[in-house]
Scaffold this motif. Structure first.
Motif, PDB file in Angstrom:
ATOM      1  N   LEU A  95    -108.536 -57.787  30.176  1.00 38.56           N
ATOM      2  CA  LEU A  95    -107.662 -57.812  29.934  1.00 38.56           C
ATOM      3  C   LEU A  95    -107.385 -56.621  31.172  1.00 38.56           C
ATOM      4  CD1 LEU A  95    -108.225 -57.200  25.770  1.00 38.56           C
ATOM      5  CD2 LEU A  95    -106.826 -58.316  26.659  1.00 38.56           C
ATOM      6  N   LEU A  96    -108.109 -55.632  31.575  1.00 33.32           N
ATOM      7  CA  LEU A  96    -108.071 -54.975  32.231  1.00 33.32           C
ATOM      8  C   LEU A  96    -109.473 -54.742  33.092  1.00 33.32           C
ATOM      9  CD1 LEU A  96    -109.585 -52.211  30.981  1.00 33.32           C
ATOM     10  CD2 LEU A  96    -107.490 -52.971  28.847  1.00 33.32           C
ATOM     11  N   LEU A  97    -109.196 -53.742  34.018  1.00 32.00           N
ATOM     12  CA  LEU A  97    -110.587 -53.377  35.062  1.00 32.00           C
ATOM     13  C   LEU A  97    -110.931 -51.723  34.469  1.00 32.00           C
ATOM     14  CD1 LEU A  97    -109.128 -54.820  37.965  1.00 32.00           C
ATOM     15  CD2 LEU A  97    -110.282 -55.923  36.195  1.00 32.00           C
ATOM     16  N   ILE A  98    -112.473 -51.825  34.520  1.00 30.82           N
ATOM     17  CA  ILE A  98    -112.509 -49.931  34.706  1.00 30.82           C
ATOM     18  C   ILE A  98    -113.399 -50.208  36.233  1.00 30.82           C
ATOM     19  CG2 ILE A  98    -114.366 -48.552  33.947  1.00 30.82           C
ATOM     20  CD1 ILE A  98    -113.246 -49.381  30.782  1.00 30.82           C
ATOM     21  N   GLY A  99    -113.371 -49.655  36.839  1.00 29.72           N
ATOM     22  CA  GLY A  99    -113.739 -48.960  37.996  1.00 29.72           C
ATOM     23  C   GLY A  99    -112.452 -48.991  39.400  1.00 29.72           C
ATOM     24  N   PRO A 100    -112.405 -49.981  40.409  1.00 30.85           N
ATOM     25  CA  PRO A 100    -113.362 -50.129  41.211  1.00 30.85           C
ATOM     26  C   PRO A 100    -114.160 -48.207  41.343  1.00 30.85           C
ATOM     27  CG  PRO A 100    -112.523 -51.172  42.695  1.00 30.85           C
ATOM     28  CD  PRO A 100    -111.808 -50.507  41.307  1.00 30.85           C
TER      29      PRO A 100
ATOM     30  N   CYS B 211    -119.420 -50.165  46.491  1.00 32.89           N
ATOM     31  CA  CYS B 211    -118.870 -49.930  47.109  1.00 32.89           C
ATOM     32  C   CYS B 211    -118.026 -50.233  48.844  1.00 32.89           C
ATOM     33  CB  CYS B 211    -119.000 -48.158  48.170  1.00 32.89           C
ATOM     34  SG  CYS B 211    -119.627 -47.017  47.206  1.00 32.89           S
ATOM     35  N   ASN B 212    -118.161 -51.310  49.071  1.00 30.58           N
ATOM     36  CA  ASN B 212    -117.280 -52.290  50.194  1.00 30.58           C
ATOM     37  C   ASN B 212    -116.427 -53.172  49.659  1.00 30.58           C
ATOM     38  OD1 ASN B 212    -117.676 -55.266  51.523  1.00 30.58           O
ATOM     39  ND2 ASN B 212    -119.505 -54.313  52.727  1.00 30.58           N
ATOM     40  N   SER B 213    -115.342 -52.710  50.764  1.00 31.67           N
ATOM     41  CA  SER B 213    -114.134 -53.220  50.106  1.00 31.67           C
ATOM     42  C   SER B 213    -113.577 -54.411  50.555  1.00 31.67           C
ATOM     43  CB  SER B 213    -113.352 -52.563  51.604  1.00 31.67           C
ATOM     44  OG  SER B 213    -112.475 -51.566  51.667  1.00 31.67           O
TER      45      SER B 213
ATOM     46  N   ASN C  47    -108.040 -51.422  47.661  1.00 34.16           N
ATOM     47  CA  ASN C  47    -108.137 -52.850  48.290  1.00 34.16           C
ATOM     48  C   ASN C  47    -107.726 -53.652  46.670  1.00 34.16           C
ATOM     49  OD1 ASN C  47    -108.501 -55.168  49.502  1.00 34.16           O
ATOM     50  ND2 ASN C  47    -110.170 -55.385  48.999  1.00 34.16           N
ATOM     51  N   VAL C  48    -108.874 -53.453  45.404  1.00 33.00           N
ATOM     52  CA  VAL C  48    -108.898 -54.456  44.414  1.00 33.00           C
ATOM     53  C   VAL C  48    -106.996 -53.395  43.376  1.00 33.00           C
ATOM     54  CG1 VAL C  48    -109.736 -53.885  41.877  1.00 33.00           C
ATOM     55  CG2 VAL C  48    -110.875 -54.433  44.120  1.00 33.00           C
ATOM     56  N   ALA C  49    -106.709 -52.711  43.124  1.00 37.98           N
ATOM     57  CA  ALA C  49    -105.632 -51.708  42.533  1.00 37.98           C
ATOM     58  C   ALA C  49    -104.915 -52.637  43.149  1.00 37.98           C
ATOM     59  CB  ALA C  49    -106.081 -50.531  42.602  1.00 37.98           C
ATOM     60  N   GLU C  50    -104.199 -52.533  44.443  1.00 37.33           N
ATOM     61  CA  GLU C  50    -102.718 -52.699  44.953  1.00 37.33           C
ATOM     62  C   GLU C  50    -102.572 -53.854  44.889  1.00 37.33           C
ATOM     63  OE1 GLU C  50    -101.193 -52.623  49.801  1.00 37.33           O
ATOM     64  OE2 GLU C  50    -103.219 -52.437  49.689  1.00 37.33           O
ATOM     65  N   ILE C  51    -103.537 -54.684  44.424  1.00 33.19           N
ATOM     66  CA  ILE C  51    -103.387 -56.926  44.581  1.00 33.19           C
ATOM     67  C   ILE C  51    -103.288 -56.647  42.271  1.00 33.19           C
ATOM     68  CG2 ILE C  51    -104.002 -57.371  46.019  1.00 33.19           C
ATOM     69  CD1 ILE C  51    -107.361 -58.238  45.069  1.00 33.19           C
ATOM     70  N   ALA C  52    -104.988 -55.937  42.409  1.00 35.64           N
ATOM     71  CA  ALA C  52    -104.671 -56.529  40.800  1.00 35.64           C
ATOM     72  C   ALA C  52    -103.444 -56.110  40.175  1.00 35.64           C
ATOM     73  CB  ALA C  52    -105.706 -55.547  40.166  1.00 35.64           C
ATOM     74  N   HIS C  53    -101.915 -55.778  40.504  1.00 33.88           N
ATOM     75  CA  HIS C  53    -100.863 -55.051  39.318  1.00 33.88           C
ATOM     76  C   HIS C  53    -100.171 -56.826  39.834  1.00 33.88           C
ATOM     77  CE1 HIS C  53     -98.048 -54.542  42.610  1.00 33.88           C
ATOM     78  NE2 HIS C  53     -98.982 -53.933  43.366  1.00 33.88           N
TER      79      HIS C  53
ATOM     80  N   LEU D 178    -104.585 -43.004  46.611  1.00 33.89           N
ATOM     81  CA  LEU D 178    -104.122 -43.669  45.148  1.00 33.89           C
ATOM     82  C   LEU D 178    -102.745 -43.323  44.104  1.00 33.89           C
ATOM     83  CD1 LEU D 178    -107.714 -44.666  45.023  1.00 33.89           C
ATOM     84  CD2 LEU D 178    -105.948 -46.637  44.587  1.00 33.89           C
ATOM     85  N   SER D 179    -102.202 -41.819  44.901  1.00 30.78           N
ATOM     86  CA  SER D 179    -100.996 -41.680  43.962  1.00 30.78           C
ATOM     87  C   SER D 179    -100.487 -42.257  44.237  1.00 30.78           C
ATOM     88  CB  SER D 179    -101.869 -39.767  43.984  1.00 30.78           C
ATOM     89  OG  SER D 179    -102.578 -39.157  43.910  1.00 30.78           O
ATOM     90  N   ASN D 180     -99.987 -42.780  45.372  1.00 32.76           N
ATOM     91  CA  ASN D 180     -98.722 -44.198  45.586  1.00 32.76           C
ATOM     92  C   ASN D 180     -98.691 -44.929  44.527  1.00 32.76           C
ATOM     93  OD1 ASN D 180     -97.258 -45.507  46.961  1.00 32.76           O
ATOM     94  ND2 ASN D 180     -97.982 -44.772  48.469  1.00 32.76           N
ATOM     95  N   ARG D 181     -97.904 -44.691  43.325  1.00 33.26           N
ATOM     96  CA  ARG D 181     -97.101 -45.151  42.188  1.00 33.26           C
ATOM     97  C   ARG D 181     -95.991 -46.030  42.714  1.00 33.26           C
ATOM     98  NH1 ARG D 181    -100.516 -44.614  39.525  1.00 33.26           N
ATOM     99  NH2 ARG D 181     -99.513 -45.233  37.971  1.00 33.26           N
ATOM    100  N   GLN D 182     -95.957 -46.703  44.191  1.00 34.44           N
ATOM    101  CA  GLN D 182     -95.220 -47.673  45.336  1.00 34.44           C
ATOM    102  C   GLN D 182     -96.744 -48.719  45.144  1.00 34.44           C
ATOM    103  OE1 GLN D 182     -94.030 -44.814  45.708  1.00 34.44           O
ATOM    104  NE2 GLN D 182     -92.369 -45.214  43.956  1.00 34.44           N
ATOM    105  N   ARG D 183     -97.329 -48.428  45.899  1.00 34.47           N
ATOM    106  CA  ARG D 183     -97.891 -49.506  46.482  1.00 34.47           C
ATOM    107  C   ARG D 183     -99.147 -49.516  45.079  1.00 34.47           C
ATOM    108  NH1 ARG D 183    -101.311 -48.235  51.806  1.00 34.47           N
ATOM    109  NH2 ARG D 183    -102.735 -49.826  51.993  1.00 34.47           N
ATOM    110  N   TYR D 184     -99.434 -48.818  44.022  1.00 34.85           N
ATOM    111  CA  TYR D 184    -100.748 -48.748  43.009  1.00 34.85           C
ATOM    112  C   TYR D 184     -99.630 -48.559  41.824  1.00 34.85           C
ATOM    113  CZ  TYR D 184    -103.577 -48.165  47.583  1.00 34.85           C
ATOM    114  OH  TYR D 184    -104.250 -48.135  49.034  1.00 34.85           O
ATOM    115  N   PRO D 185     -98.985 -49.568  41.520  1.00 33.18           N
ATOM    116  CA  PRO D 185     -98.275 -48.923  40.148  1.00 33.18           C
ATOM    117  C   PRO D 185     -99.419 -48.814  39.031  1.00 33.18           C
ATOM    118  CG  PRO D 185     -97.850 -51.299  40.743  1.00 33.18           C
ATOM    119  CD  PRO D 185     -98.645 -50.601  41.587  1.00 33.18           C
ATOM    120  N   TYR D 186    -100.296 -49.475  39.073  1.00 30.95           N
ATOM    121  CA  TYR D 186    -100.805 -49.864  37.923  1.00 30.95           C
ATOM    122  C   TYR D 186    -102.465 -49.095  37.899  1.00 30.95           C
ATOM    123  CZ  TYR D 186     -97.805 -53.631  35.171  1.00 30.95           C
ATOM    124  OH  TYR D 186     -97.028 -53.647  34.555  1.00 30.95           O
TER     125      TYR D 186
END
Length: 352
Positions: free
Chosen positions: A47-52, A27-29, A60-66, A82-90
């Motif tokens: 192929l993809l990520l389950i988590g964090p 649980c550490n960014s 932190n992760v979802a903002e860069i993973a896409h 995390l509902s912000n689709r512009q920031r976390y599209p995937y």
């Protein structure tokens, strides 16, 4: 367990075997970002990520993973941000978004004819956004928010304002430690008894009010506060209570029994059964498994921009076409899962 069940099926990804390579982000960014980089630059190819699991790490992760065309599916990161689709599209999740926990309060207010309520929230984004959403629900239902307090450490002023505004119903949106401080201060100021209703979160540890090393109340005083006042705990149901057969061919209760049996295995001796999240975790595995299975069929006939066809194993981190395909198909995925959400797609972000 979810991956095992998928791999045992002959009608789901029959030409493939799903394997999970995992890291503990604690649980550490910062650790989450490092774990993501490790996954990128170390085999096998992902192929993809389950988590964090935790919201701050997931953000932190979802903002860069896409940027590497990787979708992220979390079973437990519930922050409204995390509902912000512009920031976390995937980014996707199987758990109900945090802000939805205020919805049952609206139902109870309507049922009992309550009109006025106060809120006290911790000064962190997840709680601020949740209270903002809850305030919009109150407004839409024509209820009165008599005061909305922000607390950092000292609860005295917040409790005083609750008394001054004659608020009898209070929603606490905060971590366990601050909730203890608020209720201790409420006891000392006489905001106690059957004439009051307090809403707290239901994921606090068992008998959380008896931990007194961070408050100025005794165990006896806190027990009196809890037992003499109407306290409602808000939480999600991770395990469906329906007898409906899930995508795996078993009911949620049967899957829970199997998982509890697996927890007895020696290899799982260092883990504990977390009933608040197991259903969401199991459904996350099935969500990505079914999405990948559908992708296999689509890819058989799809011709990409370069005029070629591709298979799952051809996916690379700069392949925006397959990344976009994964995201589209995941959004369409529909199945009866282990969690109380029933049929997918859940995507409780739509509540925000």
């Amino acid at each position: 367990m979810g991956l095992d069940h998928i791999n045992q099926r002959t009608d789901v990804l029959s030409e493939y075997e799903l394997k999970m390579v995992w890291n503990d982000t604690q649980c550490n960014s910062a650790l989450g970002g490092q774990a993501f980089i490790d996954h990128l630059f170390n085999n096998p190819h992902k192929l993809l990520l389950i988590g964090p699991a935790c919201s701050s790490t997931a953000e932190n992760v979802a903002e860069i993973a896409h940027h590497w065309n990787l979708i992220t599916v979390s079973p437990s990161a519930s922050s409204p941000g995390l509902s912000n689709r512009q920031r976390y599209p995937y980014f996707y999740r199987t758990i109900t978004v945090f802000s939805a926990l205020g919805t049952p309060i609206i139902g109870l207010m309507q049922e009992y004819g309550w009109q006025r309520i106060a809120t006290v929230h911790q000064n962190q984004d997840v709680y601020i956004l949740s209270i903002e959403y809850f305030s919009s629900l109150l407004k839409a239902a024509n209820f009165t928010l008599v005061t909305s307090e922000t607390i950092i450490e000292d609860p005295r002023a917040s409790v005083e304002h609750i008394k001054q505004n004659d608020a009898k119903i209070v929603f606490l949106s905060m971590f366990e430690g601050l909730a203890r401080k608020i209720l201790c201060e409420a006891y000392k100021q006489g905001v106690v008894g059957t004439g009051y209703v307090w809403f707290v979160y239901g994921w606090y540890r068992d008998k959380w009010w008896t931990v007194t090393d961070d408050i100025e109340c005794t165990v006896e005083e806190m027990t009196e506060m809890i037992s003499s006042t109407n306290i409602f705990a808000l939480n999600r149901l991770s395990l469906s209570t329906k007898e409906e057969v899930t995508i795996a061919g078993f009911t949620s209760k049967q899957l829970e029994f199997e998982l509890r049996e697996r927890m007895k295995w020696e290899e799982n001796s260092g883990y504990t059964f977390q009933s608040d999240y197991v259903g969401f975790g199991y459904d996350a595995a099935w969500a990505v498994g079914l999405m990948l299975n559908k992708s296999v069929e689509v890819l058989k006939n799809k011709v990409f921009a370069n005029g070629e066809k591709r298979r799952l194993e051809d996916f690379t981190y700069d392949d925006s076409e397959i990344g976009s395909l994964f995201a589209d198909l995941l959004s369409e995925t529909d199945f009866v899962g282990m969690s109380v959400s029933g049929k997918w797609p859940l995507f409780a972000d739509l509540l925000c």
